[in-house]
Design a protein around this motif. Structure first.
Motif, PDB file in Angstrom:
ATOM      1  N   ASP A 115       0.913  -1.202  -0.050  1.00  0.00           N
ATOM      2  CA  ASP A 115       0.129  -0.051  -0.093  1.00  0.00           C
ATOM      3  C   ASP A 115       0.794   1.209  -0.009  1.00  0.00           C
ATOM      4  N   GLU A 116       2.076   1.050   0.580  1.00  0.00           N
ATOM      5  CA  GLU A 116       3.038   2.355   0.571  1.00  0.00           C
ATOM      6  C   GLU A 116       3.180   2.726  -0.721  1.00  0.00           C
ATOM      7  N   ALA A 117       3.745   1.820  -1.592  1.00  0.00           N
ATOM      8  CA  ALA A 117       4.153   2.197  -2.872  1.00  0.00           C
ATOM      9  C   ALA A 117       2.684   2.454  -3.710  1.00  0.00           C
ATOM     10  N   ILE A 118       1.870   1.944  -3.562  1.00  0.00           N
ATOM     11  CA  ILE A 118       0.349   2.359  -4.285  1.00  0.00           C
ATOM     12  C   ILE A 118       0.093   3.893  -3.841  1.00  0.00           C
ATOM     13  N   ARG A 119       0.009   4.073  -2.601  1.00  0.00           N
ATOM     14  CA  ARG A 119      -0.257   5.312  -2.310  1.00  0.00           C
ATOM     15  C   ARG A 119       0.431   6.342  -2.739  1.00  0.00           C
ATOM     16  N   HIS A 120       1.672   6.336  -2.930  1.00  0.00           N
ATOM     17  CA  HIS A 120       2.552   7.527  -3.522  1.00  0.00           C
ATOM     18  C   HIS A 120       2.395   7.590  -5.241  1.00  0.00           C
ATOM     19  N   SER A 121       2.362   6.107  -5.558  1.00  0.00           N
ATOM     20  CA  SER A 121       2.059   6.242  -6.912  1.00  0.00           C
ATOM     21  C   SER A 121       0.629   6.991  -7.379  1.00  0.00           C
ATOM     22  N   LEU A 122      -0.360   6.949  -6.663  1.00  0.00           N
ATOM     23  CA  LEU A 122      -1.882   7.480  -6.666  1.00  0.00           C
ATOM     24  C   LEU A 122      -1.587   9.049  -6.606  1.00  0.00           C
ATOM     25  N   THR A 123      -0.503   9.509  -5.708  1.00  0.00           N
ATOM     26  CA  THR A 123      -0.277  11.066  -5.594  1.00  0.00           C
ATOM     27  C   THR A 123       0.207  11.525  -6.787  1.00  0.00           C
ATOM     28  N   LYS A 124       1.193  10.778  -7.648  1.00  0.00           N
ATOM     29  CA  LYS A 124       1.627  11.028  -8.910  1.00  0.00           C
ATOM     30  C   LYS A 124       0.516  11.004  -9.791  1.00  0.00           C
ATOM     31  N   MET A 125      -0.446  10.338  -9.792  1.00  0.00           N
ATOM     32  CA  MET A 125      -1.298  10.242 -10.949  1.00  0.00           C
ATOM     33  C   MET A 125      -2.619  11.317 -10.634  1.00  0.00           C
ATOM     34  N   ALA A 126      -2.778  11.743  -9.381  1.00  0.00           N
ATOM     35  CA  ALA A 126      -3.719  12.727  -8.746  1.00  0.00           C
ATOM     36  C   ALA A 126      -3.260  14.006  -9.252  1.00  0.00           C
ATOM     37  N   HIS A 127      -4.375  14.941  -9.282  1.00  0.00           N
ATOM     38  CA  HIS A 127      -4.315  16.506  -9.605  1.00  0.00           C
ATOM     39  C   HIS A 127      -5.117  17.155  -8.379  1.00  0.00           C
ATOM     40  N   ILE A 128      -5.584  16.458  -7.498  1.00  0.00           N
ATOM     41  CA  ILE A 128      -6.110  17.463  -6.229  1.00  0.00           C
ATOM     42  C   ILE A 128      -5.819  16.235  -5.128  1.00  0.00           C
ATOM     43  N   HIS A 129      -5.291  16.845  -4.042  1.00  0.00           N
ATOM     44  CA  HIS A 129      -4.846  15.965  -3.048  1.00  0.00           C
ATOM     45  C   HIS A 129      -5.260  16.435  -1.585  1.00  0.00           C
ATOM     46  N   PHE A 130      -5.861  15.602  -0.862  1.00  0.00           N
ATOM     47  CA  PHE A 130      -6.686  15.817   0.295  1.00  0.00           C
ATOM     48  C   PHE A 130      -5.979  15.119   1.557  1.00  0.00           C
ATOM     49  N   THR A 131      -5.097  15.876   2.290  1.00  0.00           N
ATOM     50  CA  THR A 131      -4.382  15.194   3.077  1.00  0.00           C
ATOM     51  C   THR A 131      -4.890  15.237   4.738  1.00  0.00           C
ATOM     52  N   ALA A 132      -4.373  14.465   5.432  1.00  0.00           N
ATOM     53  CA  ALA A 132      -5.219  14.103   6.711  1.00  0.00           C
ATOM     54  C   ALA A 132      -4.476  14.910   7.983  1.00  0.00           C
ATOM     55  N   ALA A 133      -3.101  15.369   7.755  1.00  0.00           N
ATOM     56  CA  ALA A 133      -2.268  15.907   8.570  1.00  0.00           C
ATOM     57  C   ALA A 133      -1.229  16.612   7.823  1.00  0.00           C
ATOM     58  N   THR A 134      -0.594  17.703   8.774  1.00  0.00           N
ATOM     59  CA  THR A 134       0.310  18.646   8.098  1.00  0.00           C
ATOM     60  C   THR A 134       1.514  17.904   7.760  1.00  0.00           C
ATOM     61  N   PRO A 135       2.261  17.054   8.321  1.00  0.00           N
ATOM     62  CA  PRO A 135       3.455  16.262   7.704  1.00  0.00           C
ATOM     63  C   PRO A 135       3.313  15.450   6.664  1.00  0.00           C
ATOM     64  N   TYR A 136       2.010  14.963   6.175  1.00  0.00           N
ATOM     65  CA  TYR A 136       1.487  14.290   5.105  1.00  0.00           C
ATOM     66  C   TYR A 136       1.578  15.051   4.022  1.00  0.00           C
ATOM     67  N   ARG A 137       0.865  16.547   4.292  1.00  0.00           N
ATOM     68  CA  ARG A 137       1.144  17.590   3.166  1.00  0.00           C
ATOM     69  C   ARG A 137       2.159  17.976   2.579  1.00  0.00           C
ATOM     70  N   LYS A 138       3.134  17.972   3.671  1.00  0.00           N
ATOM     71  CA  LYS A 138       4.546  18.238   3.374  1.00  0.00           C
ATOM     72  C   LYS A 138       5.193  17.040   2.521  1.00  0.00           C
ATOM     73  N   ARG A 139       4.899  15.726   2.795  1.00  0.00           N
ATOM     74  CA  ARG A 139       5.521  14.771   1.968  1.00  0.00           C
ATOM     75  C   ARG A 139       4.736  14.703   0.438  1.00  0.00           C
ATOM     76  N   VAL A 140       3.444  15.120   0.469  1.00  0.00           N
ATOM     77  CA  VAL A 140       2.986  15.180  -0.993  1.00  0.00           C
ATOM     78  C   VAL A 140       3.554  16.247  -1.789  1.00  0.00           C
ATOM     79  N   LEU A 141       3.935  17.482  -1.052  1.00  0.00           N
ATOM     80  CA  LEU A 141       4.693  18.407  -1.727  1.00  0.00           C
ATOM     81  C   LEU A 141       6.277  17.840  -2.118  1.00  0.00           C
ATOM     82  N   GLN A 142       6.772  17.113  -1.153  1.00  0.00           N
ATOM     83  CA  GLN A 142       8.113  16.535  -1.534  1.00  0.00           C
ATOM     84  C   GLN A 142       8.069  15.544  -3.066  1.00  0.00           C
TER      85      GLN A 142
END
Length: 368
Positions: A115-142
């Protein structure tokens, strides 16, 4: 979904797949229909096999089904949550069909799972991101996503805790058709899909740890359709058969009964994400076992332990103390205030979709 269904400027379409369509896993699509939702497409994809080959074939079937559904339904945007293999199939079909994707719960880490690899792959496919916590938003930006497309809304699962009228002990006992004694323990174990070994050894350690709490009422929830998940479920059935007076197993409780059970429980045990997300918000201590949730942010009410019967039993003993229940009763959580769904709806209805498919990688300056 309820908010979008009620919004005059939106048309909600619901596509259901995987375990939701399987009697073995509770046929939970019926709960959607009972709640008043119309299912616009049912993607039959789940094979009876839970081997790696069977899971890969299920993904292939799901990709075909989602491609056909998106071609028929013509959505303007697809909202998908999480990191399961069925959702990777949905994202692949949407990406090729040029349908924008809004992804929920990106940026998180579960280092013991595919699921770890799937989740980050979905981030790269997605265009809008809804994160659950500030550190997770930072990781999506990363991961190179543009700041204006990443919204930290909190965990939508907490919205149900805020809005649902949860069941009391008597109502839940009638629903489960059993008496819920004290201490009440709720346990869930899912296979750790990157460990390379059968989940039987770790599952035995958890069951032995639970067995060492002799007076407890134990509710065991069954595993998902993950690789080797049926091994876990067979062991659960055998454990219930040995202790029918105080142990019950359930395939699917549904949101209302499950959250009600978590609230009444004296401790949640296992490796489910609900022990990290929902249980702390309900004031219930969690004993988190092993590596499945490694990398996720921990509220103070979560005790991490190894896959050892003795250590699991010791952690449960600590979680049941009045001192630790005092910590859990504070309901401190980094995952928002239970208003994620309202924020998500406003963003979905207001974000401009023109040119959204043309993503540009957002570089972050850093020192090597």
């Amino acid at each position: 979904m309820r908010r979008l269904k009620a919004a005059p400027e939106a048309e909600l379409q619901v596509v259901v797949t995987g375990m939701h369509l399987s009697p073995e896993f509770g046929m939970t699509c019926q709960a959607l229909e009972a709640d008043g939702f119309t299912i616009d497409a049912k993607i039959e994809s789940l094979l009876s096999s839970d081997s790696p080959v069977g899971i890969a074939k299920s993904m292939a079937l799901a990709t075909i089904g989602f491609a056909e559904a998106f071609d028929r339904l013509r959505p303007e945007i697809v909202v998908m949550l999480g990191d399961r293999f069925e959702i990777l199939a949905a994202a692949q079909a949407a990406m090729v069909a040029r349908v924008p994707i809004a992804h929920v719960h990106g940026g998180e880490a579960t280092e013991g799972l595919i699921d770890e690899a799937i989740r980050h792959s979905l981030t790269k496919m997605a265009h809008i991101h809804f994160t659950a916590a500030t550190p997770y938003r930072k990781r999506v930006l990363q991961l190179g996503e543009r700041p204006e497309s990443v919204f930290n809304v909190g965990a939508p699962g907490l919205d149900n805790i805020r809005h649902l009228a949860l069941m009391g002990r008597a109502s839940l006992e009638r629903h489960l058709q059993t008496r819920l004694g004290r201490p009440l323990l709720v346990a869930t174990y899912h296979p750790v899909t990157l460990s390379g070994e059968t989940p039987a050894r770790a599952m035995k350690q958890m069951l032995d740890g639970l067995h060492s709490i002799p007076d407890a009422t134990i509710v065991l929830t069954k595993a998902n359709a993950d690789t080797r998940g049926r091994t876990v479920n067979e062991m659960i059935d055998a454990f219930v058969a040995k202790h029918p007076d105080r142990v019950i197993a359930v395939t699917s409780l549904g949101q209302l009964a499950y959250l009600s059970l978590l609230r009444l429980a004296d401790c949640v045990i296992g490796n489910s994400s609900s022990g990290i997300l929902e249980a702390p918000a309900l004031g219930t201590p969690t004993v988190n076992i092993g590596d499945r949730q490694r990398g996720r942010i921990r509220p103070a009410s979560v005790i991490d332990t190894e896959e050892s019967a003795a250590k699991i039993a010791a952690a449960i003993g600590q979680a049941l103390t009045p001192e630790f229940h005092e910590i859990a009763s504070r309901r401190e959580t980094p995952f928002g205030d239970g208003t994620a769904s309202e924020r998500m709806m406003h963003i979905l209805l207001s974000v401009p979709l023109e040119q959204i498919l043309m993503k540009r990688f957002h570089d972050i300056e850093f020192q090597a």
